[in-house]
Design a protein around this motif. Sequence first.
Motif, PDB file in Angstrom:
ATOM      1  N   ILE A   1       0.846  -1.203   0.000  1.00 49.45           N
ATOM      2  CA  ILE A   1       0.000   0.000   0.000  1.00 49.45           C
ATOM      3  C   ILE A   1       0.879   1.250   0.000  1.00 49.45           C
ATOM      4  O   ILE A   1       0.650   2.181  -0.768  1.00 49.45           O
ATOM      5  CB  ILE A   1      -0.955  -0.013   1.209  1.00 49.45           C
ATOM      6  CG1 ILE A   1      -2.013  -1.102   1.023  1.00 49.45           C
ATOM      7  CG2 ILE A   1      -1.614   1.349   1.393  1.00 49.45           C
ATOM      8  CD1 ILE A   1      -2.856  -1.360   2.261  1.00 49.45           C
TER       9      ILE A   1
ATOM     10  N   ALA B   1       2.480   1.707  -3.357  1.00 52.41           N
ATOM     11  CA  ALA B   1       1.526   2.225  -4.341  1.00 52.41           C
ATOM     12  C   ALA B   1       1.272   3.708  -4.136  1.00 52.41           C
ATOM     13  O   ALA B   1       1.203   4.477  -5.091  1.00 52.41           O
ATOM     14  CB  ALA B   1       0.218   1.440  -4.252  1.00 52.41           C
ATOM     15  N   PHE B   2       1.150   4.151  -2.882  1.00 49.32           N
ATOM     16  CA  PHE B   2       0.930   5.572  -2.617  1.00 49.32           C
ATOM     17  C   PHE B   2       2.158   6.401  -2.989  1.00 49.32           C
ATOM     18  O   PHE B   2       2.035   7.545  -3.419  1.00 49.32           O
ATOM     19  CB  PHE B   2       0.578   5.809  -1.145  1.00 49.32           C
ATOM     20  CG  PHE B   2      -0.867   5.614  -0.840  1.00 49.32           C
ATOM     21  CD1 PHE B   2      -1.850   6.286  -1.537  1.00 49.32           C
ATOM     22  CD2 PHE B   2      -1.255   4.743   0.168  1.00 49.32           C
ATOM     23  CE1 PHE B   2      -3.196   6.105  -1.257  1.00 49.32           C
ATOM     24  CE2 PHE B   2      -2.597   4.551   0.468  1.00 49.32           C
ATOM     25  CZ  PHE B   2      -3.570   5.230  -0.253  1.00 49.32           C
TER      26      PHE B   2
ATOM     27  N   THR C   1      -2.651   3.683  -6.615  1.00 50.16           N
ATOM     28  CA  THR C   1      -3.077   2.607  -5.730  1.00 50.16           C
ATOM     29  C   THR C   1      -3.623   1.463  -6.569  1.00 50.16           C
ATOM     30  O   THR C   1      -4.262   1.687  -7.595  1.00 50.16           O
ATOM     31  CB  THR C   1      -4.158   3.089  -4.745  1.00 50.16           C
ATOM     32  OG1 THR C   1      -5.240   3.625  -5.483  1.00 50.16           O
ATOM     33  CG2 THR C   1      -3.605   4.120  -3.793  1.00 50.16           C
TER      34      THR C   1
ATOM     35  N   SER D   1      -5.573  -3.262  -3.143  1.00 47.16           N
ATOM     36  CA  SER D   1      -5.484  -2.608  -1.839  1.00 47.16           C
ATOM     37  C   SER D   1      -6.802  -1.980  -1.404  1.00 47.16           C
ATOM     38  O   SER D   1      -6.971  -1.651  -0.237  1.00 47.16           O
ATOM     39  CB  SER D   1      -4.411  -1.521  -1.862  1.00 47.16           C
ATOM     40  OG  SER D   1      -3.163  -2.066  -2.171  1.00 47.16           O
TER      41      SER D   1
END
Length: 131
Positions: A83, A86-87, A92, A96
């Motif tokens: 997560i 991805a951020f 994202t 998630s």
Amino acid sequence: MMLTIGILLTFWLPTYFIGVFIIRSFAGAERKTAIDDYEKATHNYSISSIVNYYYASIAGIISQLVMWGSLFIFAGTTGIDRIFGAFSVGKTSIQSFPIIMNTHLILAGYMIIFIMALAFRLKNTKKQELR
């Protein structure tokens, strides 16, 4: 009531910031009312903001513990790494989404239960004062 509506508005992306605005606005108003009531009851005007700061800090820490605890429960350490990864790149993954939504649900449930408990306690306190 408005705090609960604000919390519920945070679940839909187009109304998320409206919900946050409502939460902050009404929480600020409630905080001001609580400080005024404390000052009227105790006639202690110098320490009321310090007491309010400590209570707000404790509530913030507990909220963070609920949020991070539920995120760890739903995602585990590897899921959290994914997560955050991805951020960090600004994208994202759809994988998630359920983890983040479940965490949001737990945090929102905690906040709504907390608000209801405070309202219930305030109602009982007012009834006892009238007796």
